[in-house]
Write an enzyme that holds these catalytic residues in place. Structure first.
Site, PDB file in Angstrom:
ATOM      1  N   TYR A 155       0.840  -1.213   0.000  1.00  0.00           N
ATOM      2  CA  TYR A 155       0.000   0.000   0.000  1.00  0.00           C
ATOM      3  C   TYR A 155       0.871   1.257   0.000  1.00  0.00           C
ATOM      4  O   TYR A 155       0.659   2.175  -0.795  1.00  0.00           O
ATOM      5  CB  TYR A 155      -0.910  -0.028   1.232  1.00  0.00           C
ATOM      6  CG  TYR A 155      -1.890   1.114   1.310  1.00  0.00           C
ATOM      7  CD1 TYR A 155      -3.031   1.135   0.509  1.00  0.00           C
ATOM      8  CD2 TYR A 155      -1.687   2.182   2.190  1.00  0.00           C
ATOM      9  CE1 TYR A 155      -3.941   2.185   0.587  1.00  0.00           C
ATOM     10  CE2 TYR A 155      -2.588   3.228   2.269  1.00  0.00           C
ATOM     11  CZ  TYR A 155      -3.715   3.222   1.467  1.00  0.00           C
ATOM     12  OH  TYR A 155      -4.619   4.268   1.533  1.00  0.00           O
TER      13      TYR A 155
HETATM   14  N1  LIG Z   1      -9.823   5.865   4.724  1.00  0.00           N
HETATM   15  C1  LIG Z   1      -8.537   6.096   5.018  1.00  0.00           C
HETATM   16  O1  LIG Z   1      -8.069   5.983   6.153  1.00  0.00           O
HETATM   17  C2  LIG Z   1      -7.611   6.546   3.918  1.00  0.00           C
HETATM   18  C3  LIG Z   1      -6.396   7.148   4.267  1.00  0.00           C
HETATM   19  C4  LIG Z   1      -5.515   7.551   3.261  1.00  0.00           C
HETATM   20  C5  LIG Z   1      -5.874   7.357   1.937  1.00  0.00           C
HETATM   21  N2  LIG Z   1      -7.051   6.771   1.637  1.00  0.00           N
HETATM   22  C6  LIG Z   1      -7.371   6.574   0.232  1.00  0.00           C
HETATM   23  O2  LIG Z   1      -8.622   7.160  -0.045  1.00  0.00           O
HETATM   24  C7  LIG Z   1      -9.233   6.459  -1.117  1.00  0.00           C
HETATM   25  C8  LIG Z   1     -10.651   6.080  -0.741  1.00  0.00           C
HETATM   26  O3  LIG Z   1     -10.611   5.207   0.365  1.00  0.00           O
HETATM   27  P1  LIG Z   1     -11.892   4.986   1.281  1.00  0.00           P
HETATM   28  O4  LIG Z   1     -11.429   5.077   2.669  1.00  0.00           O
HETATM   29  O5  LIG Z   1     -13.017   5.831   0.808  1.00  0.00           O
HETATM   30  O6  LIG Z   1     -12.175   3.437   0.973  1.00  0.00           O
HETATM   31  P2  LIG Z   1     -13.514   2.643   0.644  1.00  0.00           P
HETATM   32  O7  LIG Z   1     -13.157   1.206   0.745  1.00  0.00           O
HETATM   33  O8  LIG Z   1     -14.643   3.161   1.463  1.00  0.00           O
HETATM   34  O9  LIG Z   1     -13.800   3.043  -0.881  1.00  0.00           O
HETATM   35  C9  LIG Z   1     -13.038   2.526  -1.926  1.00  0.00           C
HETATM   36  C10 LIG Z   1     -13.956   2.242  -3.107  1.00  0.00           C
HETATM   37  O10 LIG Z   1     -13.133   1.779  -4.183  1.00  0.00           O
HETATM   38  C11 LIG Z   1     -13.801   0.711  -4.810  1.00  0.00           C
HETATM   39  N3  LIG Z   1     -12.793  -0.129  -5.465  1.00  0.00           N
HETATM   40  C12 LIG Z   1     -11.828  -0.877  -4.878  1.00  0.00           C
HETATM   41  N4  LIG Z   1     -11.134  -1.535  -5.802  1.00  0.00           N
HETATM   42  C13 LIG Z   1     -11.665  -1.206  -7.003  1.00  0.00           C
HETATM   43  C14 LIG Z   1     -11.363  -1.580  -8.352  1.00  0.00           C
HETATM   44  N5  LIG Z   1     -10.406  -2.454  -8.626  1.00  0.00           N
HETATM   45  N6  LIG Z   1     -12.110  -1.038  -9.343  1.00  0.00           N
HETATM   46  C15 LIG Z   1     -13.106  -0.173  -9.061  1.00  0.00           C
HETATM   47  N7  LIG Z   1     -13.443   0.206  -7.812  1.00  0.00           N
HETATM   48  C16 LIG Z   1     -12.721  -0.308  -6.791  1.00  0.00           C
HETATM   49  C17 LIG Z   1     -14.545  -0.021  -3.697  1.00  0.00           C
HETATM   50  O11 LIG Z   1     -15.608  -0.804  -4.210  1.00  0.00           O
HETATM   51  C18 LIG Z   1     -15.002   1.152  -2.837  1.00  0.00           C
HETATM   52  O12 LIG Z   1     -16.281   1.610  -3.237  1.00  0.00           O
HETATM   53  C19 LIG Z   1      -8.329   5.272  -1.424  1.00  0.00           C
HETATM   54  O13 LIG Z   1      -7.484   5.623  -2.495  1.00  0.00           O
HETATM   55  C20 LIG Z   1      -7.532   5.116  -0.153  1.00  0.00           C
HETATM   56  O14 LIG Z   1      -6.295   4.473  -0.367  1.00  0.00           O
HETATM   57  C21 LIG Z   1      -7.936   6.366   2.589  1.00  0.00           C
END
Ligand SMILES: NC(=O)c1ccc[n+]([C@@H]2O[C@H](COP(=O)([O-])OP(=O)(O)OC[C@H]3O[C@@H](n4cnc5c(N)ncnc54)[C@H](O)[C@@H]3O)[C@@H](O)[C@H]2O)c1
Length: 248
Positions: A155
């Site tokens: 990641y």
């Molecule tokens: N939540 C956190 O703590 C956090 C922190 C830093 C960065 N991020 C980043 O923020 C972004 C959103 O994360 P989130 O927390 O909303 O997660 P989440 O799991 O709630 O949402 C992610 C979405 O991406 C979709 N997804 C996953 N793989 C996929 C694929 N191969 N094709 C199409 N869709 C796909 C999932 O179905 C989901 O709807 C991500 O890039 C994550 O790495 C999140």
């Protein structure tokens, strides 16, 4: 706070927009007058998002499939007339374990979705934005990409790559009206937490000086400004949203 009309006449694609941060961005852009199509691999979540956000469009796809991404781009441009904004939020964490314990399949899956997927989506929509000489791209990276979290090397590697890709593409497009930036959130409680161990979640919280998780609305507020017309002299940049964790 909302800025009514900020996105009037603008259309956005949000990958991973059926959940978490992407969904909050979709909600905000629609509330401020824009049209949104979410690209997500979870059709049930897309339907749920459509039920809560009026006029939301959705395409079910795997962002790691380049042909599916090209198809979705064509389909979305046809449905919305144009795409002015791309937010790449789709990502997975991969399992929490040391680097040497990682299986090849787990490693490849993270790299394929988190790096290659972002590349395919940027590549599919940049030519269209260039034709119209306007675009706002925000790739969602992570503080993990700057610091390298232990037990999350795939990641962290993938998110460092997203930062690098954003900087390269932003510079390539700097003389156009297409800007490319990324954001690096610290931990925000969403469904993505279900993919992590409790130990890892506790570790992430312990690193945040504000001593709390971020809220999806806080990340959406920043992204909605970066994707607005007003954010016009910033490209190839990395925006922090980490409760004080980031030191650069
Ligand atoms: N939540 C956190 O703590 C956090 C922190 C830093 C960065 N991020 C980043 O923020 C972004 C959103 O994360 P989130 O927390 O909303 O997660 P989440 O799991 O709630 O949402 C992610 C979405 O991406 C979709 N997804 C996953 N793989 C996929 C694929 N191969 N094709 C199409 N869709 C796909 C999932 O179905 C989901 O709807 C991500 O890039 C994550 O790495 C999140």
């Amino acid at each position: 706070m909302r800025f009514p009309g900020r996105f009037t006449g603008r259309s956005a694609v949000i990958t991973g927009g059926a959940s978490g941060i992407g969904l909050a961005v979709a909600q905000r852009i629609v509330e401020e007058g824009g049209r949104v199509c979410v690209w997500d691999r979870d059709p049930a979540q897309i339907e749920q998002a459509k039920a809560t956000i009026a006029g939301l469009h959705g395409v079910t796809l795997d962002v790691a499939d380049p042909a599916a991404v090209e198809d979705a781009a064509r389909q979305t441009i046809k449905a919305l007339g144009a795409v002015d904004i791309l937010v790449t939020s789709a990502a997975i964490t991969g399992p929490n374990m040391t680097t040497w314990e990682y299986s090849t399949d787990d490693w490849r899956q993270v790299i394929d979705i988190n790096i290659n997927g972002v590349f395919y989506c940027n590549r599919a929509l940049v030519p269209h934005m260039l034709e119209r000489n306007y675009g706002r791209i925000v790739n969602i990276a992570s503080i993990a990409g700057k610091e390298g979290n232990p037990n999350a090397s795939a990641y962290s590697t993938s998110k460092a790559a997203v930062i690098g890709m954003t900087k390269s593409l932003g510079k390539e497009l700097a003389k156009t009206r297409v800007t490319v930036n990324c954001v690096t959130p610290a931990a925000v409680r969403t469904a993505i937490f279900n993919q992590m161990s409790q130990q890892h979640i506790d570790f992430m919280l312990s690193k945040i000086p504000m001593a709390r998780f971020g809220e999806v609305e806080e990340v959406a507020a920043l992204i909605s400004w970066i994707t607005s017309e007003e954010c016009s002299f910033t490209t190839a940049a990395v925006f922090d949203v980490s409760g004080g964790r980031a030191t650069y």
